[in-house]
Design a protein around this motif. Structure first.
Motif, mmCIF file in Angstrom:
data_model
loop_
_atom_site.group_PDB
_atom_site.id
_atom_site.type_symbol
_atom_site.label_atom_id
_atom_site.label_comp_id
_atom_site.label_asym_id
_atom_site.label_seq_id
_atom_site.Cartn_x
_atom_site.Cartn_y
_atom_site.Cartn_z
ATOM 1 N N VAL A 36 0.802 -1.223 0.000
ATOM 2 C CA VAL A 36 0.000 0.000 0.000
ATOM 3 C C VAL A 36 0.844 1.286 0.000
ATOM 4 C CG1 VAL A 36 -1.996 -1.089 1.081
ATOM 5 C CG2 VAL A 36 -0.245 -0.054 2.529
ATOM 6 N N PHE A 37 2.157 1.157 0.261
ATOM 7 C CA PHE A 37 3.013 2.341 0.324
ATOM 8 C C PHE A 37 4.458 1.931 0.115
ATOM 9 C CE2 PHE A 37 5.860 5.086 2.837
ATOM 10 C CZ PHE A 37 5.586 6.317 2.260
ATOM 11 N N VAL A 38 5.211 2.764 -0.604
ATOM 12 C CA VAL A 38 6.659 2.563 -0.724
ATOM 13 C C VAL A 38 7.358 3.882 -0.415
ATOM 14 C CG1 VAL A 38 6.558 0.665 -2.384
ATOM 15 C CG2 VAL A 38 6.641 2.993 -3.222
ATOM 16 N N ASP A 39 8.449 3.786 0.300
ATOM 17 C CA ASP A 39 9.311 4.929 0.580
ATOM 18 C C ASP A 39 10.586 4.683 -0.203
ATOM 19 O OD1 ASP A 39 10.531 7.183 1.614
ATOM 20 O OD2 ASP A 39 11.086 6.209 3.503
ATOM 21 N N LEU A 40 10.794 5.465 -1.255
ATOM 22 C CA LEU A 40 11.944 5.266 -2.139
ATOM 23 C C LEU A 40 13.070 6.222 -1.763
ATOM 24 C CD1 LEU A 40 9.912 5.004 -5.461
ATOM 25 C CD2 LEU A 40 10.841 3.134 -4.075
ATOM 26 N N PRO A 41 14.308 5.841 -2.048
ATOM 27 C CA PRO A 41 15.442 6.709 -1.707
ATOM 28 C C PRO A 41 15.492 7.944 -2.605
ATOM 29 C CG PRO A 41 16.194 4.832 -2.976
ATOM 30 C CD PRO A 41 14.727 4.607 -2.707
ATOM 31 N N GLU A 42 16.294 8.898 -2.196
ATOM 32 C CA GLU A 42 16.501 10.113 -2.981
ATOM 33 C C GLU A 42 17.491 9.834 -4.108
ATOM 34 O OE1 GLU A 42 15.091 13.206 -2.581
ATOM 35 O OE2 GLU A 42 13.824 12.292 -1.044
ATOM 36 N N VAL A 43 17.213 10.380 -5.292
ATOM 37 C CA VAL A 43 18.177 10.304 -6.395
ATOM 38 C C VAL A 43 19.446 11.038 -5.951
ATOM 39 C CG1 VAL A 43 18.648 11.034 -8.761
ATOM 40 C CG2 VAL A 43 16.410 10.095 -8.165
ATOM 41 N N GLY A 44 20.591 10.410 -6.197
ATOM 42 C CA GLY A 44 21.867 10.984 -5.796
ATOM 43 C C GLY A 44 22.407 10.420 -4.497
ATOM 44 N N ALA A 45 21.547 9.751 -3.735
ATOM 45 C CA ALA A 45 21.990 9.144 -2.474
ATOM 46 C C ALA A 45 22.862 7.926 -2.777
ATOM 47 C CB ALA A 45 20.797 8.730 -1.628
ATOM 48 N N SER A 46 23.890 7.729 -1.972
ATOM 49 C CA SER A 46 24.772 6.568 -2.118
ATOM 50 C C SER A 46 24.566 5.623 -0.946
ATOM 51 C CB SER A 46 26.239 7.006 -2.176
ATOM 52 O OG SER A 46 26.476 7.718 -3.374
ATOM 53 N N PHE A 47 24.639 4.334 -1.233
ATOM 54 C CA PHE A 47 24.434 3.304 -0.227
ATOM 55 C C PHE A 47 25.493 2.223 -0.358
ATOM 56 C CE2 PHE A 47 20.272 5.139 -0.984
ATOM 57 C CZ PHE A 47 19.766 5.303 0.286
ATOM 58 N N LYS A 48 25.781 1.590 0.748
ATOM 59 C CA LYS A 48 26.640 0.409 0.775
ATOM 60 C C LYS A 48 25.752 -0.830 0.774
ATOM 61 C CE LYS A 48 30.740 2.286 1.273
ATOM 62 N NZ LYS A 48 31.633 2.246 0.126
ATOM 63 N N GLN A 49 26.300 -1.928 0.321
ATOM 64 C CA GLN A 49 25.570 -3.188 0.333
ATOM 65 C C GLN A 49 25.067 -3.470 1.743
ATOM 66 O OE1 GLN A 49 27.964 -6.747 -0.409
ATOM 67 N NE2 GLN A 49 26.372 -7.441 -1.830
ATOM 68 N N GLY A 50 23.782 -3.783 1.867
ATOM 69 C CA GLY A 50 23.182 -4.079 3.158
ATOM 70 C C GLY A 50 22.519 -2.893 3.840
ATOM 71 N N ASP A 51 22.777 -1.674 3.352
ATOM 72 C CA ASP A 51 22.114 -0.489 3.917
ATOM 73 C C ASP A 51 20.625 -0.519 3.603
ATOM 74 O OD1 ASP A 51 24.564 0.516 4.766
ATOM 75 O OD2 ASP A 51 24.654 2.127 3.267
ATOM 76 N N VAL A 52 19.829 0.083 4.470
ATOM 77 C CA VAL A 52 18.403 0.241 4.193
ATOM 78 C C VAL A 52 18.255 1.385 3.187
ATOM 79 C CG1 VAL A 52 16.151 0.854 5.145
ATOM 80 C CG2 VAL A 52 17.694 -0.628 6.444
ATOM 81 N N ALA A 53 17.647 1.073 2.042
ATOM 82 C CA ALA A 53 17.502 2.067 0.981
ATOM 83 C C ALA A 53 16.056 2.508 0.786
ATOM 84 C CB ALA A 53 18.056 1.514 -0.333
ATOM 85 N N GLY A 54 15.134 1.841 1.450
ATOM 86 C CA GLY A 54 13.733 2.199 1.314
ATOM 87 C C GLY A 54 12.882 1.349 2.232
ATOM 88 N N VAL A 55 11.584 1.577 2.157
ATOM 89 C CA VAL A 55 10.627 0.827 2.974
ATOM 90 C C VAL A 55 9.441 0.478 2.093
ATOM 91 C CG1 VAL A 55 9.086 0.922 4.979
ATOM 92 C CG2 VAL A 55 11.330 2.006 5.090
ATOM 93 N N VAL A 56 8.915 -0.708 2.321
ATOM 94 C CA VAL A 56 7.691 -1.119 1.658
ATOM 95 C C VAL A 56 6.693 -1.498 2.750
ATOM 96 C CG1 VAL A 56 8.540 -3.478 1.314
ATOM 97 C CG2 VAL A 56 6.684 -2.651 -0.089
#
Length: 124
Positions: A36-56
């Motif tokens: 019912v909802f997704v929280d997507l990361p910001e364009v330009g944000a950098s992440f490492k493997q295993g980091d939380v990048a969003g929520v569903v």
């Protein structure tokens, strides 16, 4: 399409040299139920493997979306933000979450192929 899978139930399609596409697996959306909802990361944000990048979020629960590889977000799926049910109806197609410019393509070798993921998910 050559897909790789994480043990956190994300998939990666790195067939495009510009940016890999990331989404949640069929197993993940089955476990969540109706999204019912997704929280997507910001364009330009950098992440490492295993980091939380969003929520569903679904009618049953909320779950983190983990970054399966190191990289920078270059695009998010605005259609998914507008219609989160795409994560259920087309999780491996129109329901993708974001595109990532890879920082370390060797990490793709650490991910599971489809057969290995299916075996893993069966016991998950």
């Amino acid at each position: 399409m050559s897909l790789k899978f994480s043990k956190d139930h994300e998939w990666v399609n790195a067939s495009n040299a510009e940016a890999a596409i990331v989404g949640i697996t069929v197993h993940a959306q089955d476990a969540l139920g109706d999204v019912v909802f997704v929280d997507l990361p910001e364009v330009g944000a950098s992440f490492k493997q295993g980091d939380v990048a969003g929520v569903v979020e679904s009618v049953k629960a909320a779950a983190d979306v983990y970054m399966p590889i190191d990289g920078e977000i270059v695009e998010v799926n605005e259609a998914l933000r507008d219609d989160p049910s795409l994560a259920n109806t087309a999780p491996l197609a129109e329901g993708w979450f974001f595109k990532v410019k890879l920082s370390n393509s060797a990490q793709l070798d650490e991910l599971l192929d489809e057969a290995a993921y299916e075996a893993f998910a069966k016991d998950a």
